[in-house]
Design a protein around this motif. Structure first.
Motif, PDB file in Angstrom:
ATOM      1  N   THR A 319       0.836  -1.218   0.000  1.00 27.85           N
ATOM      2  CA  THR A 319       0.000   0.000   0.000  1.00 27.85           C
ATOM      3  C   THR A 319       0.864   1.259   0.000  1.00 27.85           C
ATOM      4  N   THR A 320       2.184   1.086  -0.112  1.00 22.98           N
ATOM      5  CA  THR A 320       3.081   2.240  -0.026  1.00 22.98           C
ATOM      6  C   THR A 320       2.765   3.285  -1.076  1.00 22.98           C
ATOM      7  N   PHE A 321       2.542   2.849  -2.329  1.00 18.99           N
ATOM      8  CA  PHE A 321       2.300   3.833  -3.391  1.00 18.99           C
ATOM      9  C   PHE A 321       0.971   4.549  -3.188  1.00 18.99           C
ATOM     10  N   GLN A 322      -0.025   3.827  -2.631  1.00 18.93           N
ATOM     11  CA  GLN A 322      -1.316   4.460  -2.371  1.00 18.93           C
ATOM     12  C   GLN A 322      -1.180   5.530  -1.288  1.00 18.93           C
ATOM     13  N   GLU A 323      -0.486   5.162  -0.225  1.00 18.13           N
ATOM     14  CA  GLU A 323      -0.308   6.106   0.881  1.00 18.13           C
ATOM     15  C   GLU A 323       0.525   7.310   0.446  1.00 18.13           C
ATOM     16  N   LEU A 324       1.537   7.055  -0.379  1.00 19.48           N
ATOM     17  CA  LEU A 324       2.385   8.147  -0.844  1.00 19.48           C
ATOM     18  C   LEU A 324       1.620   9.084  -1.772  1.00 19.48           C
ATOM     19  N   ALA A 325       0.846   8.514  -2.688  1.00 23.88           N
ATOM     20  CA  ALA A 325       0.050   9.334  -3.611  1.00 23.88           C
ATOM     21  C   ALA A 325      -0.928  10.213  -2.837  1.00 23.88           C
ATOM     22  N   ARG A 326      -1.612   9.608  -1.862  1.00 28.07           N
ATOM     23  CA  ARG A 326      -2.567  10.389  -1.070  1.00 28.07           C
ATOM     24  C   ARG A 326      -1.854  11.464  -0.256  1.00 28.07           C
ATOM     25  N   SER A 327      -0.715  11.097   0.337  1.00 28.33           N
ATOM     26  CA  SER A 327       0.026  12.046   1.162  1.00 28.33           C
ATOM     27  C   SER A 327       0.466  13.259   0.348  1.00 28.33           C
ATOM     28  N   ILE A 328       1.001  13.015  -0.844  1.00 32.07           N
ATOM     29  CA  ILE A 328       1.477  14.117  -1.677  1.00 32.07           C
ATOM     30  C   ILE A 328       0.315  14.961  -2.187  1.00 32.07           C
ATOM     31  N   GLN A 329      -0.773  14.301  -2.613  1.00 34.98           N
ATOM     32  CA  GLN A 329      -1.929  15.035  -3.120  1.00 34.98           C
ATOM     33  C   GLN A 329      -2.540  15.908  -2.029  1.00 34.98           C
ATOM     34  N   ASP A 330      -2.701  15.351  -0.825  1.00 33.73           N
ATOM     35  CA  ASP A 330      -3.253  16.133   0.287  1.00 33.73           C
ATOM     36  C   ASP A 330      -2.311  17.280   0.670  1.00 33.73           C
ATOM     37  N   PHE A 331      -1.025  16.997   0.659  1.00 33.44           N
ATOM     38  CA  PHE A 331      -0.031  18.023   0.998  1.00 33.44           C
ATOM     39  C   PHE A 331      -0.087  19.178   0.013  1.00 33.44           C
ATOM     40  N   ILE A 332      -0.189  18.853  -1.264  1.00 38.78           N
ATOM     41  CA  ILE A 332      -0.245  19.886  -2.302  1.00 38.78           C
ATOM     42  C   ILE A 332      -1.476  20.762  -2.120  1.00 38.78           C
ATOM     43  N   ARG A 333      -2.638  20.140  -1.903  1.00 37.95           N
ATOM     44  CA  ARG A 333      -3.867  20.925  -1.743  1.00 37.95           C
ATOM     45  C   ARG A 333      -3.804  21.807  -0.503  1.00 37.95           C
ATOM     46  N   LEU A 334      -3.216  21.274   0.556  1.00 32.72           N
ATOM     47  CA  LEU A 334      -3.114  22.041   1.790  1.00 32.72           C
ATOM     48  C   LEU A 334      -2.219  23.263   1.617  1.00 32.72           C
ATOM     49  N   GLU A 335      -1.151  23.097   0.844  1.00 35.50           N
ATOM     50  CA  GLU A 335      -0.171  24.165   0.698  1.00 35.50           C
ATOM     51  C   GLU A 335      -0.483  25.146  -0.430  1.00 35.50           C
ATOM     52  N   MET A 336      -1.401  24.787  -1.334  1.00 31.37           N
ATOM     53  CA  MET A 336      -1.631  25.620  -2.520  1.00 31.37           C
ATOM     54  C   MET A 336      -1.999  27.068  -2.226  1.00 31.37           C
ATOM     55  N   PRO A 337      -2.816  27.359  -1.186  1.00 30.98           N
ATOM     56  CA  PRO A 337      -3.133  28.769  -0.938  1.00 30.98           C
ATOM     57  C   PRO A 337      -1.896  29.650  -0.769  1.00 30.98           C
ATOM     58  N   THR A 338      -0.847  29.130  -0.120  1.00 35.02           N
ATOM     59  CA  THR A 338       0.378  29.933   0.034  1.00 35.02           C
ATOM     60  C   THR A 338       1.310  29.755  -1.155  1.00 35.02           C
ATOM     61  N   TRP A 339       1.297  28.574  -1.765  1.00 34.55           N
ATOM     62  CA  TRP A 339       2.166  28.337  -2.915  1.00 34.55           C
ATOM     63  C   TRP A 339       1.818  29.227  -4.101  1.00 34.55           C
ATOM     64  N   LYS A 340       0.549  29.612  -4.221  1.00 43.81           N
ATOM     65  CA  LYS A 340       0.133  30.423  -5.372  1.00 43.81           C
ATOM     66  C   LYS A 340       0.975  31.684  -5.501  1.00 43.81           C
ATOM     67  N   THR A 341       1.305  32.277  -4.375  1.00 42.55           N
ATOM     68  CA  THR A 341       2.114  33.499  -4.411  1.00 42.55           C
ATOM     69  C   THR A 341       3.596  33.198  -4.257  1.00 42.55           C
ATOM     70  N   ARG A 342       3.921  32.158  -3.529  1.00 40.71           N
ATOM     71  CA  ARG A 342       5.322  31.840  -3.275  1.00 40.71           C
ATOM     72  C   ARG A 342       5.991  31.153  -4.461  1.00 40.71           C
ATOM     73  N   TYR A 343       5.218  30.320  -5.176  1.00 43.05           N
ATOM     74  CA  TYR A 343       5.773  29.548  -6.287  1.00 43.05           C
ATOM     75  C   TYR A 343       4.923  29.740  -7.550  1.00 43.05           C
ATOM     76  N   PRO A 344       5.018  30.861  -8.208  1.00 40.70           N
ATOM     77  CA  PRO A 344       4.219  31.095  -9.417  1.00 40.70           C
ATOM     78  C   PRO A 344       4.443  30.001 -10.454  1.00 40.70           C
ATOM     79  N   GLY A 345       3.354  29.447 -10.971  1.00 45.68           N
ATOM     80  CA  GLY A 345       3.432  28.410 -11.987  1.00 45.68           C
ATOM     81  C   GLY A 345       3.433  27.005 -11.438  1.00 45.68           C
ATOM     82  N   VAL A 346       3.451  26.842 -10.100  1.00 49.01           N
ATOM     83  CA  VAL A 346       3.519  25.501  -9.519  1.00 49.01           C
ATOM     84  C   VAL A 346       2.296  24.662  -9.861  1.00 49.01           C
ATOM     85  N   GLU A 347       1.191  25.316 -10.211  1.00 50.39           N
ATOM     86  CA  GLU A 347      -0.010  24.550 -10.575  1.00 50.39           C
ATOM     87  C   GLU A 347       0.197  23.704 -11.825  1.00 50.39           C
TER      88      GLU A 347
END
Length: 431
Positions: A319-347
């Protein structure tokens, strides 16, 4: 059969050109006229609960909702609206607010001018704006207040609250016809006429097309497609799409995506809302996420980095790949509000998390950064690819956390400001 005769072998044509509509400004958001398709949502708080509504609007806005509709159903709600607007401004949020009015909207807007001023758009349902002799005058009252305050208006017909006088007249005319249509077809026609006749009346009163958006919502997928195709073919008003009462969970997501996906592919729709019934205690922002994912997967807009992950099979018992995929996807969504200004184009970032050697390396090479985790019986090693080239092989118990750290490093180095002195660079490690 040659290639031209077999559509399966032809290149994908992409979506049809956008239906040409009149542009409307809702606050500082452009709707229609070729502007990007806008994501909208709606609160389910009691609007009279000022702090609760501020919190939910803020959560929806931070999740990516570009406009938020709130219920204005009684005096306490109308009185709360300017305080909600001011509270959001204190949080640095300028998300346009839409007032949802039924039955007594004319009275609330007249009695609470601060509410009328604070909202960016009024939503009117022509089926319940007023009844019999009062319908035209109460509709006119709302339109005149919108004109006075320079506000946009959505005229939203709805299958569940259709103008019964109009429907009865069309049903009677249909029954007398030599070639009568089925009841559903007549009801769809009543929906379209309700929206268009109301829009024409609003223009007569003085509200220009540049201040109007139309919608005609039903809860059945095929009926929704037919109604909006007809509405788009008969007008150039900006159009709001939504499958009303879509339902809960996967049913609501699938139904909304099926209906709206077809219409969007045909170039129809300027704003969308996914009307999901939340799970008990569920997160209201789910409807925003689904709307964004629909637009992004169809190629209309880009909101967040994409994470490609395989579904798993008998070769991927871990289940490692499932847990990793979910972890990264959730992390990205959580961080996107600040990443929008900090990392232009990261989307625009693409990440691949694959579970075995069959498609893992190939899919990882197509991503900006990808990993092919070991499947059943494979060597316990996970090659990482960066921009199409093998970058490193991860081993050991910390593969997941090590890859997540590499993703963060990649984002910092590709989308961040000038690299900080001494910052680690993504240099391939010796194998």
């Amino acid at each position: 059969m040659n290639k031209l005769e077999n559509p399966l072998l032809n290149d994908v044509a992409g979506p049809a050109p956008r239906h040409k509509t009149t542009q409307v400004m809702v606050g500082d958001i452009a709707v229609g006229g070729g502007a990007p398709i806008v994501v909208q949502s709606m609160t389910n708080t009691d609007t009279a609960d000022i702090q609760g509504t501020i919190q939910q609007v803020a959560a929806l806005a931070r999740a990516g909702s570009e406009m938020v509709r709130i219920t204005v159903d009684r005096e306490e709600a109308a009185a709360a609206v300017p305080h909600i607007r001011d509270g959001l401004r204190k949080l640095g949020l300028t998300t346009p607010l839409i007032g949802d009015f039924h039955y007594i909207g004319h009275k609330l807007l007249a009695d609470y001018p601060a509410c009328a001023e604070a909202l960016d758009k009024y939503r009117i349902n022509p089926g319940n704006v007023g009844f019999k002799a009062k319908r035209d005058t109460q509709f006119a009252d709302i339109v005149e207040i919108a004109i006075k305050n320079n506000k946009a208006v959505r005229i939203g017909a709805n299958w569940g609250s259709l103008d019964q006088e109009l429907l009865t007249r069309l049903m009677d005319d249909n029954a007398a016809s030599a070639t009568p249509r089925d009841v559903r077809a007549v009801t769809r026609e009543a929906m379209v006429q309700s929206a268009l006749l109301s829009a024409a009346r609003a223009e007569e009163i003085g509200l220009p097309k540049t201040k109007m958006i139309l919608s005609a919502k039903v809860s059945a997928v095929q009926d929704l497609i037919a109604v909006y195709q007809d509405l788009a073919s008969r007008s150039d008003y900006a159009i709001h799409l939504g499958l009303t009462e879509a339902g809960m969970g996967s049913k609501g997501i699938v139904a909304s995506s099926a209906a709206l996906g077809i219409l969007l592919q045909q170039g129809i729709g300027d704003t969308i809302r996914i009307s999901l019934t939340p799970e008990p205690g569920g997160d209201r922002t789910k409807e925003v996420q689904v709307a964004q994912e629909l637009l992004q997967t169809m190629g209309f807009r880009t909101f967040v980095p994409l994470v490609a992950a395989c579904p798993g099979c008998g070769r991927t018992t871990s289940t490692t790949f499932q847990e990793l995929a979910r972890s990264i996807q959730d992390f990205i969504r959580l961080e996107m509000p600040t990443w929008k200004t900090r990392y232009p184009g990261v989307e625009n970032l693409n990440v691949a998390v694959m579970g075995c050697i069959v498609n893992g390396p190939g899919e990882s090479k197509h991503a900006n950064i990808g990993i092919s985790l070991p499947g059943t019986g494979e060597t316990p090693a996970a090659p990482v690819f960066v921009d199409g080239e093998k970058f490193r092989t991860l081993r050991g118990e910390n593969i997941a956390s090590d890859f997540k750290a590499l993703v963060i490093d990649y984002i910092e180095q590709r989308y961040g400001a000038a690299p900080k002195p001494g910052a680690a660079q993504m240099v391939p490690a010796a194998e």
